[in-house]
Motif scaffolding. Structure first.
Motif, PDB file in Angstrom:
ATOM      1  N   ARG A 170     -12.861 -12.910   4.783  1.00  0.00           N
ATOM      2  CA  ARG A 170     -12.851 -13.084   3.216  1.00  0.00           C
ATOM      3  C   ARG A 170     -12.132 -11.872   2.902  1.00  0.00           C
ATOM      4  O   ARG A 170     -11.373 -11.795   1.965  1.00  0.00           O
ATOM      5  N   SER A 171     -12.890 -10.559   2.879  1.00  0.00           N
ATOM      6  CA  SER A 171     -12.479  -9.468   2.391  1.00  0.00           C
ATOM      7  C   SER A 171     -11.139  -8.933   2.875  1.00  0.00           C
ATOM      8  O   SER A 171     -10.349  -8.542   2.366  1.00  0.00           O
ATOM      9  N   GLY A 172     -11.016  -9.110   4.424  1.00  0.00           N
ATOM     10  CA  GLY A 172      -9.658  -8.884   4.871  1.00  0.00           C
ATOM     11  C   GLY A 172      -8.641  -9.761   4.325  1.00  0.00           C
ATOM     12  O   GLY A 172      -7.590  -9.052   4.235  1.00  0.00           O
ATOM     13  N   LEU A 173      -8.649 -10.995   4.038  1.00  0.00           N
ATOM     14  CA  LEU A 173      -7.695 -11.594   3.607  1.00  0.00           C
ATOM     15  C   LEU A 173      -7.287 -11.506   2.064  1.00  0.00           C
ATOM     16  O   LEU A 173      -6.033 -11.466   1.895  1.00  0.00           O
ATOM     17  N   ALA A 179      -2.055  -6.315  -0.079  1.00  0.00           N
ATOM     18  CA  ALA A 179      -1.052  -5.591   0.567  1.00  0.00           C
ATOM     19  C   ALA A 179       0.490  -6.199   0.724  1.00  0.00           C
ATOM     20  O   ALA A 179       1.453  -5.443   0.293  1.00  0.00           O
ATOM     21  N   PHE A 180       0.489  -7.490   0.532  1.00  0.00           N
ATOM     22  CA  PHE A 180       1.804  -7.938   0.658  1.00  0.00           C
ATOM     23  C   PHE A 180       2.273  -7.993  -0.838  1.00  0.00           C
ATOM     24  O   PHE A 180       3.522  -8.002  -1.277  1.00  0.00           O
ATOM     25  N   ALA A 181       1.501  -7.989  -1.834  1.00  0.00           N
ATOM     26  CA  ALA A 181       1.796  -7.732  -3.275  1.00  0.00           C
ATOM     27  C   ALA A 181       1.979  -6.432  -3.527  1.00  0.00           C
ATOM     28  O   ALA A 181       2.289  -5.947  -4.810  1.00  0.00           O
ATOM     29  N   HIS A 182       1.942  -5.353  -2.712  1.00  0.00           N
ATOM     30  CA  HIS A 182       2.143  -3.983  -2.792  1.00  0.00           C
ATOM     31  C   HIS A 182       1.066  -3.712  -4.012  1.00  0.00           C
ATOM     32  O   HIS A 182       1.402  -2.670  -4.996  1.00  0.00           O
ATOM     33  N   ALA A 183      -0.121  -4.032  -3.904  1.00  0.00           N
ATOM     34  CA  ALA A 183      -1.252  -3.601  -4.708  1.00  0.00           C
ATOM     35  C   ALA A 183      -2.466  -3.298  -4.274  1.00  0.00           C
ATOM     36  O   ALA A 183      -3.416  -3.608  -4.710  1.00  0.00           O
ATOM     37  N   SER A 184      -2.328  -2.632  -3.109  1.00  0.00           N
ATOM     38  CA  SER A 184      -3.662  -2.390  -2.310  1.00  0.00           C
ATOM     39  C   SER A 184      -4.490  -1.298  -3.189  1.00  0.00           C
ATOM     40  O   SER A 184      -4.068  -0.478  -3.879  1.00  0.00           O
ATOM     41  N   GLN A 185      -5.657  -1.442  -2.668  1.00  0.00           N
ATOM     42  CA  GLN A 185      -6.765  -0.729  -3.291  1.00  0.00           C
ATOM     43  C   GLN A 185      -7.711   0.169  -2.169  1.00  0.00           C
ATOM     44  O   GLN A 185      -7.361  -0.096  -1.105  1.00  0.00           O
ATOM     45  N   ASP A 186      -8.261   1.207  -2.841  1.00  0.00           N
ATOM     46  CA  ASP A 186      -9.225   1.858  -1.865  1.00  0.00           C
ATOM     47  C   ASP A 186     -10.021   1.139  -1.101  1.00  0.00           C
ATOM     48  O   ASP A 186     -10.790   0.148  -1.749  1.00  0.00           O
ATOM     49  N   GLY A 187     -10.040   1.265   0.293  1.00  0.00           N
ATOM     50  CA  GLY A 187     -10.804   0.591   1.014  1.00  0.00           C
ATOM     51  C   GLY A 187     -10.259  -0.615   1.819  1.00  0.00           C
ATOM     52  O   GLY A 187     -10.918  -1.301   2.518  1.00  0.00           O
ATOM     53  N   LEU A 192      -8.923  -4.505   6.172  1.00  0.00           N
ATOM     54  CA  LEU A 192      -8.276  -5.130   7.154  1.00  0.00           C
ATOM     55  C   LEU A 192      -8.438  -5.188   8.495  1.00  0.00           C
ATOM     56  O   LEU A 192      -8.333  -5.877   9.640  1.00  0.00           O
ATOM     57  N   ALA A 193      -8.852  -3.657   8.808  1.00  0.00           N
ATOM     58  CA  ALA A 193      -9.305  -3.551  10.364  1.00  0.00           C
ATOM     59  C   ALA A 193     -10.539  -4.237  10.903  1.00  0.00           C
ATOM     60  O   ALA A 193     -10.431  -4.703  11.794  1.00  0.00           O
ATOM     61  N   ARG A 194     -11.613  -4.498   9.784  1.00  0.00           N
ATOM     62  CA  ARG A 194     -12.380  -5.185  10.088  1.00  0.00           C
ATOM     63  C   ARG A 194     -12.252  -6.642  10.255  1.00  0.00           C
ATOM     64  O   ARG A 194     -12.913  -7.284  11.239  1.00  0.00           O
ATOM     65  N   ALA A 195     -11.282  -7.138   9.592  1.00  0.00           N
ATOM     66  CA  ALA A 195     -10.978  -8.571   9.644  1.00  0.00           C
ATOM     67  C   ALA A 195     -10.321  -8.619  11.029  1.00  0.00           C
ATOM     68  O   ALA A 195     -10.320  -9.704  11.900  1.00  0.00           O
ATOM     69  N   ILE A 212       2.084  -2.421   6.076  1.00  0.00           N
ATOM     70  CA  ILE A 212       2.594  -2.423   4.563  1.00  0.00           C
ATOM     71  C   ILE A 212       1.810  -1.209   3.855  1.00  0.00           C
ATOM     72  O   ILE A 212       2.580  -0.589   2.986  1.00  0.00           O
ATOM     73  N   VAL A 213       0.379  -1.207   3.930  1.00  0.00           N
ATOM     74  CA  VAL A 213      -0.438  -0.307   3.130  1.00  0.00           C
ATOM     75  C   VAL A 213       0.207   1.226   3.443  1.00  0.00           C
ATOM     76  O   VAL A 213       0.417   1.953   2.721  1.00  0.00           O
ATOM     77  N   ALA A 214       0.199   1.417   4.822  1.00  0.00           N
ATOM     78  CA  ALA A 214       0.736   2.827   5.068  1.00  0.00           C
ATOM     79  C   ALA A 214       1.894   3.211   4.854  1.00  0.00           C
ATOM     80  O   ALA A 214       1.912   4.355   4.248  1.00  0.00           O
ATOM     81  N   LEU A 215       2.965   2.094   4.436  1.00  0.00           N
ATOM     82  CA  LEU A 215       4.276   2.393   3.950  1.00  0.00           C
ATOM     83  C   LEU A 215       4.010   2.704   2.556  1.00  0.00           C
ATOM     84  O   LEU A 215       4.786   3.704   1.998  1.00  0.00           O
TER      85      LEU A 215
END
Length: 251
Positions: A170-173, A179-187, A192-195, A212-215
């Motif tokens: 759930r948290s990964g989704l 990420a796809f909305a270009h609105a990522s948060q800390d953590g 994503l890695a855990r999911a 996407i988050v990395a870019l």
């Protein structure tokens, strides 16, 4: 409303655990009397565990292969036996198609599902699929809203390990939708890695979101590593375009 499936008795639930505990006790007694029993008993235990380990390894490899048609074919036998097949079979197929970016095929599968009590009861599954599809189709706000609705659902009655896995997905989704909305948060990168680790079915969806988050955060050099080993996606998959675009932007 469909009646819930009957639950096994407590005795049946604990029988396998009791057998395992008794076997371990007997093995410990044998080894305490003669240490030479340790090697054959360990070998016997290994023989019991190896087939299950190989089966899980093969399934993980299949799910990460991106071969959605083969994945669905592998599920076919189980799908034929599930309750409310006219609803759940198309929904499970849509889940597989969505996880690998096959947007149009996933939408067609959803359209085939019979709407009724089983459809209403499968809210979590539907939100999962719809969040993936909205993200890939460009409805970023809709994807974020549905991911938030999914996180707000009560946790199902399950064991601690299953609950942790569901929470990770759930948290990964939700992190993927952001990420796809270009609105990522800390953590979000950790989520994503855990999911991705929790379910090989969504491994590549989470990896593309990580890229996407990395870019977005100026870490383009990490993108080739995140996408390393990705399948050769067919044109039907949204990942086909994302892969080339992300690598080009990273370069």
């Amino acid at each position: 409303m469909a009646s819930p499936p009957s639950r096994p008795s407590r005795a049946l639930l604990f029988f396998p655990l009791s057998v395992a505990a008794l076997s371990a006790l007997l093995a410990a007694q044998m080894i305490s009397r003669d240490a030479r029993f340790a090697v054959p008993l360990a070998g016997f235990a290994l023989l019991l565990l190896v087939p299950a380990f190989i089966g899980r390894w093969r399934m993980r490899r299949l799910l990460r292969s991106g071969d959605v048609e083969r994945v669905i074919g592998t599920w076919a036998g189980s799908i034929d036996r599930i309750a409310h097949r006219e609803t759940m079979a198309p929904l499970l197929q849509a889940t597989a198609y969505a996880a690998y970016g096959w947007v149009e095929a996933a939408r067609r599968s959803l359209d085939r599902a019979i709407k009724g009590p089983a459809w209403d009861a499968a809210l979590e599954q539907r939100l999962f699929v719809e969040t993936l599809l909205d993200s890939f189709e460009g409805d970023r706000a809709g994807a974020v809203r549905k991911a938030q609705a999914l996180e707000a659902l009560p946790m199902p009655a399950a064991g601690a390990l299953a609950r942790r896995r569901i929470a990770s997905l759930r948290s990964g989704l939700a992190a993927m939708a952001r990420a796809f909305a270009h609105a990522s948060q800390d953590g979000d990168t950790r989520a994503l890695a855990r999911a991705a680790a929790a379910s090989p079915l969504v491994h590549w969806a989470m990896r593309y979101a990580e890229a996407i988050v990395a870019l977005d955060r100026g870490r383009g050099a990490a993108v080739p590593g995140l996408l390393s080993g990705a399948p050769s996606w067919p044109a039907e998959s949204a990942f086909h375009e994302y892969h080339q675009e992300l690598l080009a932007r990273a370069g």
